[in-house]
Design an enzyme around this catalytic site. Structure first.
Site, PDB file in Angstrom:
ATOM      1  N   SER A 153       0.841  -1.189   0.000  1.00  0.00           N
ATOM      2  CA  SER A 153       0.000   0.000   0.000  1.00  0.00           C
ATOM      3  C   SER A 153       0.885   1.251   0.000  1.00  0.00           C
ATOM      4  O   SER A 153       1.616   1.472  -0.960  1.00  0.00           O
ATOM      5  CB  SER A 153      -0.948  -0.041   1.208  1.00  0.00           C
ATOM      6  OG  SER A 153      -1.955   0.929   1.101  1.00  0.00           O
ATOM      7  N   ASP A 248      -9.871  -4.059  -5.086  1.00  0.00           N
ATOM      8  CA  ASP A 248      -9.186  -2.895  -4.539  1.00  0.00           C
ATOM      9  C   ASP A 248      -9.223  -1.742  -5.539  1.00  0.00           C
ATOM     10  O   ASP A 248      -8.815  -1.902  -6.690  1.00  0.00           O
ATOM     11  CB  ASP A 248      -7.731  -3.280  -4.229  1.00  0.00           C
ATOM     12  CG  ASP A 248      -6.906  -2.118  -3.701  1.00  0.00           C
ATOM     13  OD1 ASP A 248      -7.504  -1.121  -3.230  1.00  0.00           O
ATOM     14  OD2 ASP A 248      -5.672  -2.211  -3.757  1.00  0.00           O
ATOM     15  N   HIS A 278      -8.031  -4.871  -0.740  1.00  0.00           N
ATOM     16  CA  HIS A 278      -6.861  -4.151  -0.263  1.00  0.00           C
ATOM     17  C   HIS A 278      -6.417  -4.684   1.102  1.00  0.00           C
ATOM     18  O   HIS A 278      -7.232  -4.917   1.985  1.00  0.00           O
ATOM     19  CB  HIS A 278      -7.188  -2.656  -0.153  1.00  0.00           C
ATOM     20  CG  HIS A 278      -6.010  -1.790   0.094  1.00  0.00           C
ATOM     21  ND1 HIS A 278      -5.201  -1.328  -0.923  1.00  0.00           N
ATOM     22  CD2 HIS A 278      -5.469  -1.325   1.240  1.00  0.00           C
ATOM     23  CE1 HIS A 278      -4.236  -0.595  -0.415  1.00  0.00           C
ATOM     24  NE2 HIS A 278      -4.366  -0.576   0.902  1.00  0.00           N
TER      25      HIS A 278
END
Length: 305
Positions: A153, A248, A278
């Site tokens: 991320s 995501d 995610h």
């Protein structure tokens, strides 16, 4: 977090309140089991504070307890959390998984958080710690010729930016870069990224951008939005493994960056887990075991070159 969309006119006091809300809420709960935690028993985890250009930076050095047959490969890991949410034990667990499976030294970065420390503070820490890894690998029992980097991320963003910086400076070159569900585009409005099934409210994504970028102009900096990097900047980058999740909203910018890397002639592997969302890799959801096996195989091949 829901509610009004934050903007860049927020004073620092209100940004700190916003950060507190982001840190106290979690959209992806970690599913940790005794089996996964057992990887910690296979390794030692040593906390160190390393001087960087922004001050002493905390790292955790995760090393297998088993005797080494020789210098070990090295991996620098960078956690996620929108640049705002902090280091968690699950990050050490993931590093122990890598260290024990690869017989590697894993350096886990605990960078400073925004908005207290906005862009480019975390990037400078990540860059300086990676440079430190090259200079000190041998003292850690590692091989300075076999160093890779990866993040998740926000950590995927920092990974991409570190490689772009190193390409320009020539200070070092990692063997490979891993990016799992990376944030790579601060310019596209969050509303344009979201779909009906997205777990992220638009306000939450805006909040991360405001806290990390500091000022709106920074969103267009290629070191914050690597999708905007020039053709020259992305040519000749280290091989990349990009892992995306089919649910995501960040998958589109990851795909776009992957295409740019491929068009520039770089070695790129992209794997999307269609039914994952995610954070699945570190939070241990969905097909995280498959993704971790892919990472192990990819890194093993990178280190064997």
């Amino acid at each position: 977090m829901t509610g009004a969309v934050p903007d860049f006119t927020l004073p620092q006091a209100e940004r700190l309140v916003l950060a507190g809300q982001l840190r106290s809420t979690n959209l992806v709960a970690t599913q940790m089991t005794p089996e996964l935690m057992a990887d910690l028993d296979l390794c030692t985890a040593e906390e160190r504070f390393i001087p960087t250009r922004v001050g002493d930076t905390r790292i955790v050095i995760v090393t297998p307890k088993a005797p080494a047959a020789g210098p070990r490969p090295v991996f620098v890991n960078i956690h996620g959390g929108g640049f705002v949410r902090g280091y968690q034990e699950r990050d050490t667990v993931f590093c122990a998984h890598l260290a024990s499976r690869l017989d590697a030294v894993v350096i886990d970065l605990d960078y400073r958080l925004a908005p207290e420390h906005p862009f480019p503070t975390a990037l400078f820490e990540g860059y300086d710690i990676t440079a430190w890894a090259f200079a000190n690998a041998a003292a850690l029992g590692g091989d300075p010729a076999r160093i890779a980097i990866g993040g998740h991320s926000a950590g995927g963003n920092l990974t991409a930016a570190i490689c772009l910086m190193a390409q320009e400076t020539g200070d070092f070159r990692v063997l490979g870069q891993l990016m799992s569900y990376p944030f790579l585009d601060g310019v596209t409005p969050p509303e344009d990224k979201l779909e009906p099934q997205s777990i992220f409210p638009a306000a939450r994504l805006h909040a991360f951008n405001v806290c990390y970028a500091g000022v709106e102009a920074n969103l267009r900096n290629p070191l914050l939005s690597p999708v905007l990097a020039s053709d020259a900047a992305i040519k000749g980058l280290p091989p990349a493994l990009i892992i995306t999740a089919g649910l995501d909203p960040l998958r589109f910018e990851a795909r776009a960056y992957a295409v740019r890397l491929v068009e520039a002639g770089n070695d790129v592997v992209v794997k999307e887990y269609a039914d994952a969302d995610h954070g699945f890799l570190i939070a241990c959801h969905s097909r995280f075991r498959e993704a971790r096996a892919l990472i192990i195989d990819w890194l093993r091949a990178i280190y064997a070159q």
